[in-house]
Design a protein around this motif. Structure first.
Motif, PDB file in Angstrom:
ATOM      1  N   TYR A  23      22.928 -50.864  42.745  1.00  0.00           N
ATOM      2  CA  TYR A  23      21.861 -50.858  43.762  1.00  0.00           C
ATOM      3  C   TYR A  23      22.412 -50.808  45.184  1.00  0.00           C
ATOM      4  O   TYR A  23      21.916 -50.060  46.017  1.00  0.00           O
ATOM      5  N   THR A  24      23.447 -51.598  45.471  1.00  0.00           N
ATOM      6  CA  THR A  24      23.973 -51.626  46.850  1.00  0.00           C
ATOM      7  C   THR A  24      24.721 -50.327  47.167  1.00  0.00           C
ATOM      8  O   THR A  24      24.683 -49.860  48.304  1.00  0.00           O
ATOM      9  N   ALA A  25      25.353 -49.734  46.162  1.00  0.00           N
ATOM     10  CA  ALA A  25      26.041 -48.457  46.404  1.00  0.00           C
ATOM     11  C   ALA A  25      25.006 -47.369  46.702  1.00  0.00           C
ATOM     12  O   ALA A  25      25.177 -46.571  47.623  1.00  0.00           O
ATOM     13  N   ARG A  26      23.936 -47.364  45.931  1.00  0.00           N
ATOM     14  CA  ARG A  26      22.887 -46.352  46.151  1.00  0.00           C
ATOM     15  C   ARG A  26      22.153 -46.575  47.469  1.00  0.00           C
ATOM     16  O   ARG A  26      21.510 -45.671  47.985  1.00  0.00           O
ATOM     17  N   ALA A  27      22.245 -47.794  48.003  1.00  0.00           N
ATOM     18  CA  ALA A  27      21.611 -48.090  49.296  1.00  0.00           C
ATOM     19  C   ALA A  27      22.598 -47.892  50.451  1.00  0.00           C
ATOM     20  O   ALA A  27      22.332 -48.321  51.579  1.00  0.00           O
ATOM     21  N   ASN A  28      23.740 -47.265  50.151  1.00  0.00           N
ATOM     22  CA  ASN A  28      24.764 -46.972  51.175  1.00  0.00           C
ATOM     23  C   ASN A  28      25.326 -48.215  51.856  1.00  0.00           C
ATOM     24  O   ASN A  28      25.635 -48.190  53.041  1.00  0.00           O
ATOM     25  N   LEU A  29      25.473 -49.293  51.122  1.00  0.00           N
ATOM     26  CA  LEU A  29      26.061 -50.497  51.723  1.00  0.00           C
ATOM     27  C   LEU A  29      27.589 -50.511  51.534  1.00  0.00           C
ATOM     28  O   LEU A  29      28.248 -51.476  51.896  1.00  0.00           O
ATOM     29  N   ASN A  30      28.123 -49.450  50.950  1.00  0.00           N
ATOM     30  CA  ASN A  30      29.572 -49.349  50.683  1.00  0.00           C
ATOM     31  C   ASN A  30      30.123 -50.646  50.075  1.00  0.00           C
ATOM     32  O   ASN A  30      31.054 -51.253  50.612  1.00  0.00           O
ATOM     33  N   PRO A  31      29.556 -51.069  48.959  1.00  0.00           N
ATOM     34  CA  PRO A  31      29.954 -52.372  48.411  1.00  0.00           C
ATOM     35  C   PRO A  31      31.371 -52.383  47.841  1.00  0.00           C
ATOM     36  O   PRO A  31      31.881 -51.363  47.400  1.00  0.00           O
ATOM     37  N   ILE A  32      31.937 -53.567  47.897  1.00  0.00           N
ATOM     38  CA  ILE A  32      33.239 -53.811  47.255  1.00  0.00           C
ATOM     39  C   ILE A  32      33.009 -54.904  46.222  1.00  0.00           C
ATOM     40  O   ILE A  32      32.278 -55.867  46.474  1.00  0.00           O
ATOM     41  N   MET A  33      33.626 -54.755  45.047  1.00  0.00           N
ATOM     42  CA  MET A  33      33.541 -55.799  44.017  1.00  0.00           C
ATOM     43  C   MET A  33      34.921 -56.355  43.719  1.00  0.00           C
ATOM     44  O   MET A  33      35.873 -55.594  43.539  1.00  0.00           O
ATOM     45  N   VAL A  34      34.999 -57.684  43.637  1.00  0.00           N
ATOM     46  CA  VAL A  34      36.234 -58.315  43.155  1.00  0.00           C
ATOM     47  C   VAL A  34      35.990 -58.670  41.684  1.00  0.00           C
ATOM     48  O   VAL A  34      35.052 -59.397  41.354  1.00  0.00           O
ATOM     49  N   ASP A  35      36.851 -58.136  40.827  1.00  0.00           N
ATOM     50  CA  ASP A  35      36.652 -58.186  39.373  1.00  0.00           C
ATOM     51  C   ASP A  35      36.669 -59.578  38.749  1.00  0.00           C
ATOM     52  O   ASP A  35      35.967 -59.841  37.791  1.00  0.00           O
ATOM     53  N   GLY A  36      37.565 -60.436  39.243  1.00  0.00           N
ATOM     54  CA  GLY A  36      37.672 -61.776  38.662  1.00  0.00           C
ATOM     55  C   GLY A  36      38.650 -61.829  37.506  1.00  0.00           C
ATOM     56  O   GLY A  36      39.265 -60.822  37.133  1.00  0.00           O
ATOM     57  N   SER A  37      38.773 -63.033  36.923  1.00  0.00           N
ATOM     58  CA  SER A  37      39.827 -63.256  35.929  1.00  0.00           C
ATOM     59  C   SER A  37      39.522 -62.566  34.601  1.00  0.00           C
ATOM     60  O   SER A  37      40.421 -62.300  33.815  1.00  0.00           O
ATOM     61  N   GLN A  38      38.242 -62.294  34.333  1.00  0.00           N
ATOM     62  CA  GLN A  38      37.900 -61.617  33.076  1.00  0.00           C
ATOM     63  C   GLN A  38      37.010 -60.416  33.421  1.00  0.00           C
ATOM     64  O   GLN A  38      35.777 -60.510  33.343  1.00  0.00           O
ATOM     65  N   PRO A  39      37.635 -59.289  33.840  1.00  0.00           N
ATOM     66  CA  PRO A  39      36.817 -58.148  34.240  1.00  0.00           C
ATOM     67  C   PRO A  39      35.810 -57.771  33.148  1.00  0.00           C
ATOM     68  O   PRO A  39      36.174 -57.652  31.981  1.00  0.00           O
ATOM     69  N   GLY A  40      34.549 -57.621  33.537  1.00  0.00           N
ATOM     70  CA  GLY A  40      33.507 -57.327  32.548  1.00  0.00           C
ATOM     71  C   GLY A  40      32.767 -58.575  32.116  1.00  0.00           C
ATOM     72  O   GLY A  40      31.714 -58.497  31.503  1.00  0.00           O
ATOM     73  N   GLY A  41      33.346 -59.737  32.403  1.00  0.00           N
ATOM     74  CA  GLY A  41      32.642 -60.996  32.116  1.00  0.00           C
ATOM     75  C   GLY A  41      32.599 -61.345  30.641  1.00  0.00           C
ATOM     76  O   GLY A  41      33.399 -60.848  29.833  1.00  0.00           O
ATOM     77  N   GLN A  42      31.641 -62.199  30.290  1.00  0.00           N
ATOM     78  CA  GLN A  42      31.588 -62.746  28.931  1.00  0.00           C
ATOM     79  C   GLN A  42      31.350 -61.687  27.851  1.00  0.00           C
ATOM     80  O   GLN A  42      31.723 -61.875  26.699  1.00  0.00           O
ATOM     81  N   LEU A  43      30.724 -60.555  28.228  1.00  0.00           N
ATOM     82  CA  LEU A  43      30.426 -59.527  27.217  1.00  0.00           C
ATOM     83  C   LEU A  43      31.684 -58.886  26.658  1.00  0.00           C
ATOM     84  O   LEU A  43      31.657 -58.299  25.570  1.00  0.00           O
ATOM     85  N   ILE A  44      32.766 -59.026  27.373  1.00  0.00           N
ATOM     86  CA  ILE A  44      34.035 -58.479  26.902  1.00  0.00           C
ATOM     87  C   ILE A  44      34.461 -59.165  25.603  1.00  0.00           C
ATOM     88  O   ILE A  44      35.137 -58.586  24.771  1.00  0.00           O
ATOM     89  N   THR A  45      34.036 -60.406  25.406  1.00  0.00           N
ATOM     90  CA  THR A  45      34.423 -61.112  24.174  1.00  0.00           C
ATOM     91  C   THR A  45      33.315 -61.066  23.121  1.00  0.00           C
ATOM     92  O   THR A  45      33.390 -61.741  22.108  1.00  0.00           O
ATOM     93  N   GLY A  58      22.472 -50.168  19.238  1.00  0.00           N
ATOM     94  CA  GLY A  58      23.361 -51.252  19.636  1.00  0.00           C
ATOM     95  C   GLY A  58      24.608 -50.672  20.291  1.00  0.00           C
ATOM     96  O   GLY A  58      24.825 -49.450  20.289  1.00  0.00           O
ATOM     97  N   ILE A  59      25.418 -51.544  20.859  1.00  0.00           N
ATOM     98  CA  ILE A  59      26.637 -51.099  21.557  1.00  0.00           C
ATOM     99  C   ILE A  59      27.594 -52.292  21.572  1.00  0.00           C
ATOM    100  O   ILE A  59      27.154 -53.440  21.521  1.00  0.00           O
ATOM    101  N   THR A  60      28.878 -52.027  21.636  1.00  0.00           N
ATOM    102  CA  THR A  60      29.796 -53.173  21.721  1.00  0.00           C
ATOM    103  C   THR A  60      29.792 -53.694  23.166  1.00  0.00           C
ATOM    104  O   THR A  60      29.540 -52.924  24.111  1.00  0.00           O
ATOM    105  N   GLY A  61      30.092 -54.977  23.324  1.00  0.00           N
ATOM    106  CA  GLY A  61      30.128 -55.577  24.656  1.00  0.00           C
ATOM    107  C   GLY A  61      31.095 -54.839  25.587  1.00  0.00           C
ATOM    108  O   GLY A  61      30.717 -54.458  26.704  1.00  0.00           O
ATOM    109  N   PRO A  62      32.356 -54.606  25.141  1.00  0.00           N
ATOM    110  CA  PRO A  62      33.300 -53.909  26.025  1.00  0.00           C
ATOM    111  C   PRO A  62      32.829 -52.507  26.431  1.00  0.00           C
ATOM    112  O   PRO A  62      32.969 -52.098  27.573  1.00  0.00           O
ATOM    113  N   LYS A  63      32.220 -51.768  25.466  1.00  0.00           N
ATOM    114  CA  LYS A  63      31.752 -50.411  25.799  1.00  0.00           C
ATOM    115  C   LYS A  63      30.600 -50.480  26.806  1.00  0.00           C
ATOM    116  O   LYS A  63      30.516 -49.667  27.740  1.00  0.00           O
TER     117      LYS A  63
END
Ligand code: NDP
Length: 315
Positions: A23-45, A58-63
């Motif tokens: 949403y912020t990218a589409r609104a031209n706010l040029n957002p930056i994201m810091v990934d954190g210690s587990q990029p993708g969050g809890q769905l990665i596991t 259905g889909i896998t969490g990582p995908k």
């Protein structure tokens, strides 16, 4: 060390963060994201996600998180690896330091979407069976245990809710409770005790898990009286942790108002925190729903709140 500036910094890369990114990218706010210690969050596991609308098979969490990332970066979200180690929210623009790349970022608005981490028992085999029987989310993974025996660890409201939810799917639900009582509300306790599929094992703790590739059971110890210990096995294919979550808020606590459980407080139905220009979305601000889809929805709201804030506060 690099110095970067943005209209909107997103901290955390789960469904809330990436939706805010889209949403912020589409609104031209040029957002930056810091990934954190587990990029993708809890769905990665998580293995399979079957309750996120739009994926009929259905889909896998990582995908799914790969797709979130691809969609957000297509619109120009810049993602940085690393963890936020220090924030200064005392004045705007806010200043945030990131380890790893050694970035210092100044931001007109910040969206905190650092999530919450499920607590685990710390058993040697717990991580080995993660996604192979061990889960911290019955709503996400319970469906895979239809007509199979499962266990839930914990005696609070979450454990009771998960046990009741699983009782609608599984053949049998053991609740493993370390004390001789449930901590949950009276109403939840009553519903659990009245459910024929649920067997509550009081004064019981888990010593280890076993199984070839997939989980097949748990080795438990019960303490009936101080010297009367009894070790035994239960055959379960699912082992659900419900011993609480820890919101990832430590780095913000000096500035951002938290509730008694450590979750970020937001104002009314908005995502605004006590600091004007700092917003929170997803599990970090939501102890109740904690679903990918509700986090994504809150990420959208945080992005719109940040965009409106910038419009109202343009110098
Ligand atoms: P709680 O902290 O309330 O309960 C955690 C449970 O896990 C307790 O029974 C605790 O045991 C047990 N536990 C903790 N550590 C271990 C361990 N190492 N080994 C074994 N057992 C352990 O967390 P919840 O997630 O259940 O709830 C968090 C908050 O959210 C609560 O305030 C709850 O009321 C609220 N909530 C409300 C709901 C609702 O209203 N519908 C639904 C879900 C949550 P012990 O008691 O021995 O410490």
């Amino acid at each position: 060390m690099s110095e970067l500036a943005t209209k909107c910094l997103i901290i955390g890369s789960g469904p809330a963060g990436f939706t805010a990114g889209i949403y912020t990218a589409r609104a031209n706010l040029n957002p930056i994201m810091v990934d954190g210690s587990q990029p993708g969050g809890q769905l990665i596991t998580t293995t399979d996600v079957e309750n996120f609308p739009g994926y009929p098979e259905g889909i896998t969490g990582p995908k799914m998180m790969e797709d979130f990332r691809a969609q957000a970066t297509r619109f120009g979200l810049l993602t940085l690896s690393g963890e936020v180690t220090e924030v200064d929210f005392s004045k705007r623009p806010f200043v945030v330091k990131v380890n790893g790349g050694g970035h210092v970022i100044t931001a007109d608005t910040v969206i905190i979407s650092t999530g919450a981490s499920a607590r685990y028992l710390g058993l040697p085999d717990e991580q080995k069976y993660l996604g192979m029987g061990v889960s911290a989310c019955a709503t996400c993974d319970g469906f895979f245990f239809r007509n199979r025996p499962v266990a839930v660890v914990g005696g609070g409201d979450t454990a009771c809710e998960e046990a009741l939810y699983l009782a609608g799917l599984a053949s049998k639900v053991y609740m493993i409770v370390r004390k001789d009582y449930l901590r949950a509300s009276k109403y939840m306790q009553q519903r659990v005790m009245e459910n024929e599929k649920i067997e509550v094992l009081f004064n019981t703790q888990t010593l280890s898990l076993f199984g070839e590739d997939m989980l097949e059971g748990a080795h438990l110890v019960s303490h009936k009286g101080s010297e009367n210990e009894n070790e035994f096995d239960i055959r379960v294919e699912g082992f659900f942790l419900a011993i609480g979550h820890t919101p990832n808020t430590a780095v913000f606590e000096k500035f951002v108002e938290l509730d008694e459980m450590g979750y970020i407080k937001t104002k009314g139905s908005s995502t605004a925190t006590n600091i004007p220009g700092v917003f929170a979305a997803g599990d970090v601000a939501d102890p109740f729903y904690q679903q990918a889809v509700s986090a994504a929805g809150m990420g959208c709201r945080a992005a719109l709140d940040a965009e409106r804030f910038l419009m109202m506060n343009e110098d």
